[in-house]
Design a protein around this motif. Structure first.
Motif, mmCIF file in Angstrom:
data_model
loop_
_atom_site.group_PDB
_atom_site.id
_atom_site.type_symbol
_atom_site.label_atom_id
_atom_site.label_comp_id
_atom_site.label_asym_id
_atom_site.label_seq_id
_atom_site.Cartn_x
_atom_site.Cartn_y
_atom_site.Cartn_z
ATOM 1 N N ILE A 115 0.809 -1.235 -0.041
ATOM 2 C CA ILE A 115 0.034 0.053 0.071
ATOM 3 C C ILE A 115 1.097 1.137 0.161
ATOM 4 C CG2 ILE A 115 -1.817 1.439 1.315
ATOM 5 C CD1 ILE A 115 -2.701 -1.540 2.287
ATOM 6 N N ARG B 121 0.929 5.828 -1.001
ATOM 7 C CA ARG B 121 0.208 7.048 -1.327
ATOM 8 C C ARG B 121 0.351 7.688 -2.488
ATOM 9 N NH1 ARG B 121 0.007 10.985 3.372
ATOM 10 N NH2 ARG B 121 2.290 11.131 3.107
ATOM 11 N N CYS C 225 -3.372 3.839 -1.739
ATOM 12 C CA CYS C 225 -4.413 4.152 -0.434
ATOM 13 C C CYS C 225 -3.750 5.252 0.556
ATOM 14 C CB CYS C 225 -4.973 2.712 -0.004
ATOM 15 S SG CYS C 225 -5.888 3.228 1.425
ATOM 16 N N HIS D 70 -12.865 0.617 2.996
ATOM 17 C CA HIS D 70 -11.968 0.646 1.977
ATOM 18 C C HIS D 70 -10.886 -0.299 2.065
ATOM 19 C CE1 HIS D 70 -10.215 2.147 -1.685
ATOM 20 N NE2 HIS D 70 -9.076 2.531 -1.007
ATOM 21 N N VAL D 71 -10.150 -0.112 3.164
ATOM 22 C CA VAL D 71 -9.047 -0.799 3.345
ATOM 23 C C VAL D 71 -9.187 -2.496 3.668
ATOM 24 C CG1 VAL D 71 -6.914 -1.020 4.891
ATOM 25 C CG2 VAL D 71 -7.710 1.258 4.368
ATOM 26 N N ALA E 261 -8.276 7.010 4.821
ATOM 27 C CA ALA E 261 -9.193 6.065 4.282
ATOM 28 C C ALA E 261 -9.947 5.403 5.515
ATOM 29 C CB ALA E 261 -8.236 4.822 3.664
#
Length: 218
Positions: free
Chosen positions: A30, A32, A50, A59-60, A55
């Motif tokens: 993950i 950004r 993400c 979503h995660v 978040a």
């Protein structure tokens, strides 16, 4: 086995991604910043965009759906202020734990820090960091749906790893190469019998695989 790593572009995470990909695992990191995607691909990992600071759990959890292992290796990083220690080192970590539990990902590895303690005093940025990490560790331990292991390395270095470490509940202060931290994490992924343990890690004289096996089930 699918493994999802939060903080996928970190200096430990990239090393871990290479190790896990070399072992034939499906790895996702993950991140950004989309510009970091190629670095993950070169490491053998799938980049997933993400921002864990903003978040939602839903979503995660969607990102984690179908994963076998979740690894929290994110951090606000040196030079960041106290606010981001709270939003990343505590906030993102607890969000990731909640999301893993929601997605029914049983195995959860937390990369913490030696000295992390929710009761740590002081107002300097590093004091806030140790408190935030300690609060996150304590939170993860309360997630009944997770088979968690908390790893607390000593001072991190970029020296070449030796493949030999000291891994115990209490090692005392020391340093450890990031290479060896990643190697220990790769072994912990494959050693669910270390669930429920908080382990300190410094350089030592025991081969990584033996050190992890020695701690399994203790």
């Amino acid at each position: 086995m699918r493994i999802v790593i939060a903080g996928g572009h970190g200096r430990i995470a990239l090393r871990l991604e290479r190790l896990l990909a070399a072992r034939g695992y499906e790895v996702a990191g993950i991140i950004r910043d989309p510009a970091q995607g190629d670095d993950l691909r070169r490491a053998g990992a799938e980049p997933v965009l993400c921002d864990l600071e903003s978040a939602s759990v839903e979503h995660v959890a969607g990102i984690l759906q179908g994963a076998d292992v979740a690894v929290f290796a994110a951090g606000a990083g040196p030079g960041s202020g106290a606010e981001r220690k709270e939003t990343v080192d505590r906030g993102a970590a607890t969000l990731f734990a909640d999301s893993a539990e929601r997605a029914r990902v049983r195995r959860f590895l937390m990369v913490s820090s030696m000295g992390a303690d929710p009761r740590h005093g002081g107002d300097e940025v590093f004091d806030v960091y140790l408190r935030a990490k300690g609060e996150a560790d304590e939170y993860v331990r309360t997630r009944l749906g997770l088979e968690w292991t908390v790893l607390r390395p000593g001072s991190l270095t970029d020296e070449a790893g030796t493949g030999e470490v000291r891994l115990e509940a209490d090692t005392g202060r020391g340093s450890v190469p990031r290479d060896d931290v990643a190697a220990v994490l790769a072994e912990l992924v494959e050693t669910p019998a270390t669930a429920g343990l908080t382990l300190e890690l410094v350089a030592g004289s025991t081969p990584v695989s033996v050190a992890v096996k020695n701690m399994a089930g203790t």
